[in-house]
Scaffold this active site. Structure first.
Site, PDB file in Angstrom:
ATOM      1  N   HIS A   1       0.586  -1.128  -0.132  1.00 52.02           N
ATOM      2  CA  HIS A   1       0.086   0.155   0.118  1.00 52.02           C
ATOM      3  C   HIS A   1       0.580   1.332  -0.093  1.00 52.02           C
ATOM      4  O   HIS A   1       1.932   1.444   0.780  1.00 52.02           O
ATOM      5  CB  HIS A   1      -1.259   0.048   0.968  1.00 52.02           C
ATOM      6  CG  HIS A   1      -0.409  -0.154   2.649  1.00 52.02           C
ATOM      7  ND1 HIS A   1      -0.423   0.907   3.175  1.00 52.02           N
ATOM      8  CD2 HIS A   1      -0.037  -1.759   3.571  1.00 52.02           C
ATOM      9  CE1 HIS A   1       0.239   1.258   4.826  1.00 52.02           C
ATOM     10  NE2 HIS A   1       0.812  -0.156   4.613  1.00 52.02           N
TER      11      HIS A   1
ATOM     12  N   ASP B   1       6.175   2.475   6.765  1.00 50.68           N
ATOM     13  CA  ASP B   1       4.746   1.140   6.459  1.00 50.68           C
ATOM     14  C   ASP B   1       3.711   2.551   5.547  1.00 50.68           C
ATOM     15  O   ASP B   1       2.659   3.680   5.924  1.00 50.68           O
ATOM     16  CB  ASP B   1       3.407   0.946   7.715  1.00 50.68           C
ATOM     17  CG  ASP B   1       2.528   0.786   7.985  1.00 50.68           C
ATOM     18  OD1 ASP B   1       2.491   0.271   7.033  1.00 50.68           O
ATOM     19  OD2 ASP B   1       1.520   0.927   8.958  1.00 50.68           O
TER      20      ASP B   1
ATOM     21  N   GLU C   1      -5.011   1.672   2.573  1.00 48.86           N
ATOM     22  CA  GLU C   1      -5.171   0.534   3.333  1.00 48.86           C
ATOM     23  C   GLU C   1      -5.324   1.495   5.290  1.00 48.86           C
ATOM     24  O   GLU C   1      -5.568   0.497   6.109  1.00 48.86           O
ATOM     25  CB  GLU C   1      -4.001   0.248   3.753  1.00 48.86           C
ATOM     26  CG  GLU C   1      -3.891  -1.620   3.945  1.00 48.86           C
ATOM     27  CD  GLU C   1      -3.347  -1.435   4.914  1.00 48.86           C
ATOM     28  OE1 GLU C   1      -2.777  -2.482   6.092  1.00 48.86           O
ATOM     29  OE2 GLU C   1      -2.720  -0.171   6.096  1.00 48.86           O
ATOM     30  N   GLU C   2      -4.778   2.074   5.719  1.00 43.80           N
ATOM     31  CA  GLU C   2      -4.564   2.840   7.122  1.00 43.80           C
ATOM     32  C   GLU C   2      -6.069   3.019   7.260  1.00 43.80           C
ATOM     33  O   GLU C   2      -6.316   3.138   8.740  1.00 43.80           O
ATOM     34  CB  GLU C   2      -3.820   3.380   7.029  1.00 43.80           C
ATOM     35  CG  GLU C   2      -1.945   3.080   6.997  1.00 43.80           C
ATOM     36  CD  GLU C   2      -1.657   2.657   7.675  1.00 43.80           C
ATOM     37  OE1 GLU C   2      -2.159   1.557   8.749  1.00 43.80           O
ATOM     38  OE2 GLU C   2      -0.525   2.074   7.716  1.00 43.80           O
TER      39      GLU C   2
ATOM     40  N   HIS D   1       3.648   3.713  12.916  1.00 45.16           N
ATOM     41  CA  HIS D   1       2.763   5.235  13.097  1.00 45.16           C
ATOM     42  C   HIS D   1       3.477   5.945  13.962  1.00 45.16           C
ATOM     43  O   HIS D   1       2.168   6.835  14.425  1.00 45.16           O
ATOM     44  CB  HIS D   1       1.045   3.987  13.262  1.00 45.16           C
ATOM     45  CG  HIS D   1       0.802   3.579  12.590  1.00 45.16           C
ATOM     46  ND1 HIS D   1      -0.510   3.458  12.624  1.00 45.16           N
ATOM     47  CD2 HIS D   1       1.250   2.898  11.374  1.00 45.16           C
ATOM     48  CE1 HIS D   1      -1.513   2.084  11.315  1.00 45.16           C
ATOM     49  NE2 HIS D   1       0.132   2.023  10.154  1.00 45.16           N
TER      50      HIS D   1
END
Length: 344
Positions: A64, A173, A205-206, A316
């Site tokens: 992603h 990420d 995606e998140e 994150h």
């Protein structure tokens, strides 16, 4: 610098819903290397390297493009900006951080009341996100409204940096996954594969695994490999029994995560391939969190998938940390799996 393209990918702004710059960068990297590629209506970038026709099967590699971040929800009378989280962001990682606001990337800071003026009842307690503000040098609402509006994206401003065997950045990420796909494409460029190899750099995606199912319906793969960035639990602040993975122990293989037990045949194939090729690996020891594999399992008739991740400490947050050798191990394992084609 060891990982120049990963550096560029990580420094690009691309929270969920604003992944265009990441997709455009990747598009330039894949031009002339695949038989066809396209962007779909939601922003996924999909590419296909056709096989030699010996097999009708298709393998999809997926990562992603979006990162976690913030979004402006209110312009205040003093010219500051209130915001909400896009993706899983802990307010404790935000105070005192620099950010870029809007697609013009205007610099700002997230401030909070100085320790000297806090009441004893609130001292050193994490404020809720709606008490935090972004300051950009405005003194009143009308000034801020000239440059900003509700819904503006807010990106962390961390520069990528390598320190020995480690790297620090804001968006490992899942820019590590994005780079793994690019490295696989480079590695198989001159090879004739028996099957079609499909690449999907997907969006959002998140915020709920939004892009992967849409991409899969276009590609119609027989199996998929999802390349992710996952939690490294070996933090000094955590007891060892809560560690999910360790930095420096190699690629992370997921046997199950929230909402899904991974396809056993594909999982066993990944494990056997890593062992046979002496690629050091580790298992993800906590099943919290999910990946696009969960969406693929509910798409079409169900698409079997494996998940291979680069572990990241302080995921994150504006300052995530990876071990470069872990990432290189993921890329190596990915290339071997694609060349051998045993996951199909």
């Amino acid at each position: 610098m060891k990982l120049e393209r990963l550096c560029k990918l990580c420094e690009l702004p691309g929270i969920s819903g604003f992944e265009e710059k990441v997709a455009s960068f990747i598009e330039k990297e894949i031009e002339g290397k695949v038989d066809e590629f396209w962007k779909d209506s939601v922003g996924n970038l999909i590419a296909i390297k056709k096989g030699n026709g010996k097999s009708s099967k298709r393998l999809m590699l997926l990562a992603h493009t979006d990162e976690v971040g913030l979004m402006v929800k209110r312009i205040n009378e003093d010219g500051s900006l209130s915001f909400t989280a896009i993706g899983g962001v802990d307010p404790r990682v935000l105070m005192g951080k620099k950010v870029f606001v809007g697609e013009e990337m205007l610099p700002g800071v997230i401030g909070f009341e100085a320790i000297h003026t806090q009441e004893s009842s609130t001292l050193l307690k994490t404020p809720p996100m709606d008490k935090l503000r972004i300051y950009l040098g405005y003194s009143k609402k009308e000034e801020a409204q000239k440059n900003h509006r509700i819904g503006d994206p807010v990106f962390f401003s961390t520069a990528y940096e390598e320190i020995g065997e480690y790297a620090v950045a804001k968006a490992f990420d899942d820019r590590t996954g994005c780079e793994v796909l690019l490295r696989v494409l480079d590695d198989v460029q001159d090879l004739s594969l028996d099957y079609d190899l499909c690449f999907a750099w997907v969006v959002q995606e998140e915020v709920g695994l939004r892009g992967s199912g849409i991409a899969a319906r276009q590609v119609k793969p027989d199996a998929a490999l999802v390349f992710e960035n996952t939690t490294a639990g070996d933090n000094p602040e955590l007891p060892e029994y809560r560690w999910a993975t360790n930095l420096g122990m190699g690629p992370v293989l997921t046997f199950a995560h929230s909402g899904l037990v991974l396809d056993r045949r594909i999982f066993d194939t990944i494990v056997e391939t890593a062992r046979r090729n002496s690629i050091k690996f580790q298992y993800k020891r906590r099943i919290a969190g999910g990946t696009d594999a969960g969406r693929l399992a509910r798409t079409m008739s169900g698409i079997p998938a494996g998940v291979i991740s680069t572990p990241s400490r302080y995921i994150h947050s504006p300052t995530s940390i990876i071990n470069i050798n872990d990432f290189l191990g993921v890329a190596e394992l990915a290339s071997v799996l694609v060349k051998e084609g045993k996951v199909l």
